[in-house]
Design an enzyme around this catalytic site. Structure first.
Site, PDB file in Angstrom:
ATOM      1  N   HIS A   1       0.836  -1.204   0.000  1.00 33.99           N
ATOM      2  CA  HIS A   1       0.000   0.000   0.000  1.00 33.99           C
ATOM      3  C   HIS A   1       0.871   1.255   0.000  1.00 33.99           C
ATOM      4  O   HIS A   1       2.062   1.206   0.268  1.00 33.99           O
ATOM      5  CB  HIS A   1      -0.901   0.015   1.244  1.00 33.99           C
ATOM      6  CG  HIS A   1      -2.063  -0.918   1.152  1.00 33.99           C
ATOM      7  ND1 HIS A   1      -1.960  -2.266   1.433  1.00 33.99           N
ATOM      8  CD2 HIS A   1      -3.364  -0.721   0.791  1.00 33.99           C
ATOM      9  CE1 HIS A   1      -3.149  -2.838   1.270  1.00 33.99           C
ATOM     10  NE2 HIS A   1      -4.018  -1.934   0.881  1.00 33.99           N
TER      11      HIS A   1
ATOM     12  N   LYS B   1      -0.779   4.718   4.922  1.00 32.38           N
ATOM     13  CA  LYS B   1      -1.667   3.774   5.586  1.00 32.38           C
ATOM     14  C   LYS B   1      -1.225   3.572   7.035  1.00 32.38           C
ATOM     15  O   LYS B   1      -0.033   3.389   7.303  1.00 32.38           O
ATOM     16  CB  LYS B   1      -1.637   2.438   4.835  1.00 32.38           C
ATOM     17  CG  LYS B   1      -2.649   1.434   5.317  1.00 32.38           C
ATOM     18  CD  LYS B   1      -2.761   0.265   4.352  1.00 32.38           C
ATOM     19  CE  LYS B   1      -3.778  -0.742   4.844  1.00 32.38           C
ATOM     20  NZ  LYS B   1      -5.127  -0.187   4.969  1.00 32.38           N
TER      21      LYS B   1
END
Lengths: 252, 252, 252, 252
Positions: free
Chosen positions: B138, B142
């Protein structure tokens, strides 16, 4: 594990490269017992003498039919990786099995579990995506392009999309250098990479708005048939009659 | 396509980023008609006045329960991407639906079709392989590692392997730099990569003797929920009552 | 950071999509100061009034030559992403620079650092491997196949192999479905995948006995030019005269 | 090719697995002649009798120093893949070479060309990206995590970024399941996957705004050292003295 519970397994073509790998895999499995290793100079009767319950046959198209007739008539199950089974041969095997309904035969063109799952998942996923393409990658000594597995996968995808009423795959290409967009099989583009160092690999790419799904199978050495063969060996007594392809043994 | 056959769709939270993308997707679909775009300053009655048959709700946990009570009581189907549904909220929605059995509600934490398929295929394939690991990747903003989707996938894989009686995943590591082998969820190792330029990606790696299968989902932009929402919109009238997760709409 | 040390940057085409992204990137960099945002209704003199030291031009082939003549004559450095530079235009820019030797101009067809590195590394690695192939993957609205970047990469690889006296790439294909083996550019096979959900991606695969090297560039959104533009902005004062392509700014 | 022009090559440890593969590779190269295959029961003098110009040594730490002293004193070049060279051993080799300045010795911990290129390219690219992480993947029988190659790559990347004054790699993780974010080496996160079916693989992921670059090395079988060994064999006569690592032979 005692002899009483282990499944008794014989191997035909036991001294070939594949046969040796299968013997090793059977030997290593605690729920299986390797009771007979038979090759071309040995008698098929050795399998009966050894009380084999299941026999694995990776031999040659010239001898496999004789082997199967013998095994079926003796009520021994068979797991067959030998090639060359056309409609006529399949029909003859069915005929023998009709007379010996207790015996089970599994004939599979591909025992690699990952290859089977790659094909199955691609087929299931195909209708949810706008686009699907296949890239298959092999060593440079391969004669055919695309691979048989890739062509079969493309056909399955094409059929699944047709059954679901999917629209054509979008493609705005107006200027193409000959061959850039690959070959077309079942409405699906297939690209064949040939690269030193590789073995056998296939990637199915599926895409829709903002996301892609990729299903990739890598066969890194020739032993990749072993887990599929063992799956067949363990499951064949529950599946009398003829099965083609290991899919049904996977309960997907 | 005439009004008489197109499905009449309303959108709640229509001026939010996600809401706008859904309005655009409904607008672009020839079998759907966008009849109402409602946001926080508008009246829910607009949806009734517009004769919406299905309403998509990507709003806020503070208002979604009120929206749902209104929609169900008016016999309007609802497709809900708003978060915050715990057991208690789910029970209340069920209660409302018991009184209006014709209405259908789909609540899904993830509408990305590729993410759902990635999870499902990983679960199905898990028992055929000696090893399974997950790498999720990601953007670096995050906050949690691993991602909720990766943790859920690992749990599904672990449960499937347990149910099939699989052996433990082999791992001969004796000298490990802290963290190198990832986190363990449900007996499955999960690795979290955080990289500028990425959006949301997940790769499930499965391996056995000589072969590996990799299932990868890439979410490249935030519009990836749209195809899943439309799948819900089109299928909800055939599924009265409450459905959680889009899987049942995919007939896998 | 005080005005005295920050580099003063102007942007031409500041209200276009790309221009806005560049303004944002300059704004976010602590060593740069955004002093002028100029678009088609503004006067170029604004750049001089704002004492811009470097100006970024992502405008249009119709106006870029006028912009450059103005900037060079005022001793302002230029970083140019506008397309349409043929030999004749390049020659005219060189002429202007001869008269203003202090000014620097960087014209680049591709500011994505990753794309430049992918190409460079592929070129460097090519002679060490028996096989090289390229797979490029783009959204399905792209008109040309293969992409310009892939074709250029193939040519660089082909030239590097020729210079090193490499043997031909091995390929035993004797049975090919039309197009399966891709297009040939510079002796290198190039495959073009077109898939919904993708943006712009390129993979160079190199293989020799027992090993492969893969160099992959993924462009996930259109902002990927920004780091390359800033590299140009920061380095241009050290490189008077004309530079084509950002490679020289990367000191590889 | 006539004996007069082919380079005369001997192999020490010729009957070991690696030694056999090297003999085969030398045999297959038209510009090299395999003149001596020596193993532990043979005399080193055989190499002199066969007039070997270069000798490849993949033997054992217990005997390699004796081998090298012999080769250097006879003016025979050596390509060494045997492990166990610490500072003290290196110093002794240098001492012998000082007395025989015509001889060349190449000692390399890793002859896989792809691994060397992967490391080199990662090091060169590192400073242009906000983020870098490494995922290395190996068979499950490996004892250490991360691999030595991955740790070395991370250190090179960390040093390159420090020298270039790069900012810390961004990471907003606030809630981490123990191990999810991998191990940290030189400021770079390293993740170790252990999976049945794999051999030895490494992926370096680099990312910045809107784009990523991935450099991946796959070692698919143990023969992957052969091309690097041949590179050494062919280049050693131009590089008298001691060289550690095959990088200098690659003229990158």
């Amino acid at each position: 594990m005692g002899e009483s519970t282990a499944l008794r397994v014989g191997v035909l073509g036991a001294r070939g490269k594949v046969g040796q790998a299968i013997c090793a895999a059977v030997d290593a499995a605690s729920d299986l017992e390797l009771v007979a290793e038979v090759d071309k100079d040995d008698a098929l009767d050795d399998l009966v003498a050894a009380r084999a319950q299941v026999v694995v046959d990776f031999t040659h198209p010239d001898v496999v039919m004789g082997n199967l007739e013998f095994l079926i008539s003796h009520g021994i199950h068979a797991i067959v990786g030998t090639t060359g089974f056309d409609e006529e041969r399949i029909a003859r095997v069915r005929g023998w099995l009709d007379e010996h309904p207790g015996a089970g035969v599994l004939i599979a063109p591909n025992f690699a579990i990952g290859a089977v799952l790659c094909m199955r998942f691609a087929e299931q996923a195909a209708r949810f995506f706008d686009s699907v393409e296949i890239v298959e990658l092999h060593h440079p000594n391969k004669a055919d392009a695309p691979s048989g597995t890739a062509a079969r996968t493309a056909e399955l995808i094409g059929a699944a999309r047709k059954a679901a009423g999917c629209a054509d795959i979008p493609d705005a290409t107006t200027s193409e250098l000959d061959g850039a967009r690959g070959a077309e099989v079942g409405g699906v583009r297939v690209h064949s990479v040939r690269l030193a160092g590789l073995v056998a690999h296939q990637e199915v790419l599926l895409g829709t708005q903002g996301e892609t799904l990729t299903i990739r199978h890598d066969s890194l050495d020739r032993s990749s048939f072993a887990p599929g063969v063992l799956l067949g060996v363990r499951g064949i007594s529950d599946r009398p009659g003829l099965t083609v392809g290991i899919d049904p043994f996977m309960d997907l």
